[in-house]
Write a protein that holds these residues in place. Structure first.
Motif, short mmCIF file in Angstrom:
data_model
loop_
_atom_site.label_atom_id
_atom_site.label_comp_id
_atom_site.label_asym_id
_atom_site.label_seq_id
_atom_site.Cartn_x
_atom_site.Cartn_y
_atom_site.Cartn_z
N VAL A 8 36.48 34.19 1.31
CA VAL A 8 36.16 34.57 2.80
C VAL A 8 37.03 33.52 3.58
O VAL A 8 36.82 32.51 3.42
N ASN A 9 37.68 33.89 4.87
CA ASN A 9 38.48 33.28 5.60
C ASN A 9 37.44 32.71 7.00
O ASN A 9 36.80 33.57 7.46
N SER A 10 37.55 31.59 7.26
CA SER A 10 36.81 30.97 8.33
C SER A 10 37.41 29.74 8.86
O SER A 10 38.67 29.40 8.60
N PHE A 11 36.47 29.03 9.94
CA PHE A 11 37.25 27.69 10.07
C PHE A 11 35.78 27.07 10.00
O PHE A 11 34.76 27.25 9.47
N GLY A 12 36.01 25.42 10.09
CA GLY A 12 34.86 24.75 9.73
C GLY A 12 35.33 23.02 10.36
O GLY A 12 36.40 22.80 10.75
N VAL A 13 34.25 22.47 9.92
CA VAL A 13 34.13 21.10 10.45
C VAL A 13 34.02 20.15 8.98
O VAL A 13 34.14 20.47 8.07
#
Length: 328
Positions: free
Chosen positions: A254-259
């Motif tokens: 699953v694609n997302s963004f993060g820290v």
């Protein structure tokens, strides 16, 4: 072999329960340090426990003892550091940046000039979990749905605020919101009380495992032009892929963004204490990396970065002694 996250979380519960009267800077002795973490089913709590495990191995020789404290998360941890009620804390990288510069939710507080980085930890994708059959296949499908948005003061909640703004949405567009802890949101989604929950967390995460093991859920992609713009305009974010098959019933990545999770302290913390902690972790890194699944992909040189806030002088001296170089 790396521990399963549930085993790790259970093992480190004991760290926070030892001498509970000592938890917190105001109650600790000179040789005691308290690390603010997050909820007990998240990764910050066992991550803090892993750091304390390394420090406490040498406690007889150094007279330094480490304890973890479960908290509401990143925002609360920053403010506790600022008022002196915590010695160290694990915080999302975006909130380290905003706290140091006095921006976003910290605008009214002003710049936290005394905030210092010790080292970085694992990556943390913004994770959207939905009940199967809810019709949620993208972030914008949350319109009209009931969603757990996280505890006030948590990095989870504040990141949700950022994503909502990026998509041009406000909470009135949702079908309702809850402000539950990790344990509470897991029960709520399985009981049909909410349609989805968001969580900024390293993987695998116990709270998501609990949900996936008890009811039919799926991880949802958080991507598209709104996320592209958010990442391009903020250097503390990065695009992240959550591997498939980490949880029961989940399939492809699953694609997302993060820290990133970051261990921070203040300039007031003695250099010798910070040096000792940094040396105990980075100087025995193979032992540390075995304490949690999320550490398995880390490398010491990738954990040293001063683009969020200055690195504490005690950490710098330990880094130099270990022959490591901060990343530009």
């Amino acid at each position: 072999m790396c521990w399963n996250i549930k085993h790790a979380a259970k093992a480190f519960v004991a760290v926070a329960l030892i001498a509970p009267a000592l938890l917190g800077h105001a109650q600790a002795g000179q040789g005691d340090i308290a690390i603010g973490t997050g909820g007990v089913t998240g990764i910050y709590y066992p991550a803090g426990g892993a750091i304390c495990e390394m420090v406490n191995r040498e406690s007889q020789a150094t007279d330094l003892r480490c304890f973890t404290e479960s908290t509401a998360g990143s925002i609360a941890n920053i403010r506790a550091l600022r008022d002196g009620s915590l010695d160290f804390a694990i915080v999302q990288s975006d909130w380290v940046y905003h706290a140091y510069h006095g921006t976003s939710v910290f605008a009214s507080d002003g710049p936290f000039d005394g905030l210092r980085v010790v080292f970085e930890l694992h990556s943390e994708p913004f994770t959207l979990v939905a009940r199967k059959g809810s019709g949620i296949i993208g972030f914008e499908d949350l319109k009209g749905k009931k969603v757990n948005i996280g505890l006030p003061g948590s990095g989870q909640r504040s990141t949700m605020d950022v994503v909502m703004k990026a998509y041009g949405m406000d909470y009135d567009a949702l079908g309702g919101t809850t402000e539950l802890s990790e344990t509470g949101m897991a029960k709520a989604i399985c009981n049909g009380e909410i349609d989805a929950m968001v969580y900024t967390v390293g993987h695998p995460a116990a709270a998501i495992s609990d949900v996936a093991n008890n009811c039919d859920v799926e991880l949802v992609n958080v991507e598209g032009p709104a996320i592209d713009k958010l990442v391009s305009e903020n250097g503390f974010y990065q695009k992240v892929s959550i591997p498939g098959d980490l949880y029961e019933g989940t399939g492809s990545a699953v694609n997302s963004f993060g820290v990133r999770a970051v261990l921070v302290t203040t300039a007031k913390e003695p250099a010798g204490t910070v040096n000792r902690l940094t040396t105990d972790v980075l100087g025995h890194f193979a032992d540390f990396a075995r304490l949690h699944d999320s550490f398995s992909v880390l490398k010491p040189e990738d954990m040293i970065n001063d683009h969020l806030a200055p690195i504490h002088e005690g950490a710098l001296s330990a880094i130099a002694a270990l022959g490591l170089q901060p990343q530009p």
